[in-house]
Design a protein around this motif. Sequence first.
Motif, PDB file in Angstrom:
ATOM      1  N   UNK A  24       0.834  -1.203   0.000  1.00 37.22           N
ATOM      2  CA  UNK A  24       0.000   0.000   0.000  1.00 37.22           C
ATOM      3  C   UNK A  24       0.866   1.249   0.000  1.00 37.22           C
ATOM      4  N   UNK A  25       0.282   2.318  -0.514  1.00 34.82           N
ATOM      5  CA  UNK A  25       0.973   3.603  -0.531  1.00 34.82           C
ATOM      6  C   UNK A  25       1.010   4.195   0.866  1.00 34.82           C
ATOM      7  N   UNK A  26       2.074   4.916   1.141  1.00 33.91           N
ATOM      8  CA  UNK A  26       2.157   5.697   2.374  1.00 33.91           C
ATOM      9  C   UNK A  26       1.801   7.138   2.023  1.00 33.91           C
ATOM     10  N   UNK A  27       1.751   7.977   3.013  1.00 32.80           N
ATOM     11  CA  UNK A  27       1.515   9.409   2.748  1.00 32.80           C
ATOM     12  C   UNK A  27       2.648   9.967   1.887  1.00 32.80           C
ATOM     13  N   UNK A  28       3.871   9.545   2.168  1.00 33.57           N
ATOM     14  CA  UNK A  28       5.009   9.962   1.343  1.00 33.57           C
ATOM     15  C   UNK A  28       4.821   9.490  -0.095  1.00 33.57           C
ATOM     16  N   UNK A  29       4.315   8.275  -0.259  1.00 30.40           N
ATOM     17  CA  UNK A  29       4.048   7.745  -1.597  1.00 30.40           C
ATOM     18  C   UNK A  29       3.018   8.569  -2.347  1.00 30.40           C
ATOM     19  N   UNK A  30       1.973   9.019  -1.639  1.00 31.48           N
ATOM     20  CA  UNK A  30       0.952   9.859  -2.276  1.00 31.48           C
ATOM     21  C   UNK A  30       1.546  11.205  -2.701  1.00 31.48           C
ATOM     22  N   UNK A  31       2.380  11.773  -1.841  1.00 33.14           N
ATOM     23  CA  UNK A  31       3.045  13.031  -2.180  1.00 33.14           C
ATOM     24  C   UNK A  31       3.969  12.829  -3.381  1.00 33.14           C
ATOM     25  N   UNK A  32       4.687  11.714  -3.377  1.00 31.75           N
ATOM     26  CA  UNK A  32       5.589  11.390  -4.485  1.00 31.75           C
ATOM     27  C   UNK A  32       4.806  11.240  -5.782  1.00 31.75           C
ATOM     28  N   UNK A  33       3.634  10.631  -5.703  1.00 32.08           N
ATOM     29  CA  UNK A  33       2.788  10.485  -6.895  1.00 32.08           C
ATOM     30  C   UNK A  33       2.404  11.840  -7.477  1.00 32.08           C
ATOM     31  N   UNK A  34       2.091  12.783  -6.620  1.00 27.26           N
ATOM     32  CA  UNK A  34       1.767  14.131  -7.093  1.00 27.26           C
ATOM     33  C   UNK A  34       2.951  14.751  -7.822  1.00 27.26           C
ATOM     34  N   UNK A  35       4.137  14.601  -7.251  1.00 26.12           N
ATOM     35  CA  UNK A  35       5.351  15.119  -7.895  1.00 26.12           C
ATOM     36  C   UNK A  35       5.625  14.365  -9.199  1.00 26.12           C
ATOM     37  N   UNK A  36       5.336  13.077  -9.185  1.00 24.21           N
ATOM     38  CA  UNK A  36       5.517  12.254 -10.381  1.00 24.21           C
ATOM     39  C   UNK A  36       4.599  12.738 -11.500  1.00 24.21           C
ATOM     40  N   UNK A  37       3.355  13.013 -11.179  1.00 22.05           N
ATOM     41  CA  UNK A  37       2.419  13.515 -12.194  1.00 22.05           C
ATOM     42  C   UNK A  37       2.909  14.837 -12.774  1.00 22.05           C
TER      43      UNK A  37
END
Length: 160
Positions: free
Chosen positions: A110-123
Amino acid sequence: MPSPHNGTSTGPRAGSRTAPDADLAEQLVRLTRRMHRAQKRHLEPLALTPAQSRLLRIVAHCDTPPRMADLAARLDVVPRAVTTLVDALEAADAVRRVPDPTNRRVVRIELTETGRTTLGALRSARRAAAEDILAPLTADQREVLGGLLATLVDGPGRRC
């Protein structure tokens, strides 16, 4: 003898792939490579590889945290490759391994909060890479290209 570029043919190869089709295939391959290079440049500050970013996107799009085997199947790689990717993303606190609530032998990701933030930067990085590629096109050309790509991506024979 018809010109190879005028699209007409009356010879035995009529209806088969023509030189323009081969040229188009080559252009698509070159464009894909160019897009990958641009994305890689924009991903560098995030310290993510393209494979890690793809795994993050897959995890984010799953309704429930996927199993490692699910990720391997989606990425079309051997399970060991997924373990390596998950290890790196877990070390970066982007994902975590969690037990399956119904089968304690199964591990889910599962994604962590850091993972969700990273996804935003990735987009944002992916949008910037696309902008690099699309910069020479007018708004009308982009709209036409978007329609053509939608037809190819969402059309018959689509996988996933």
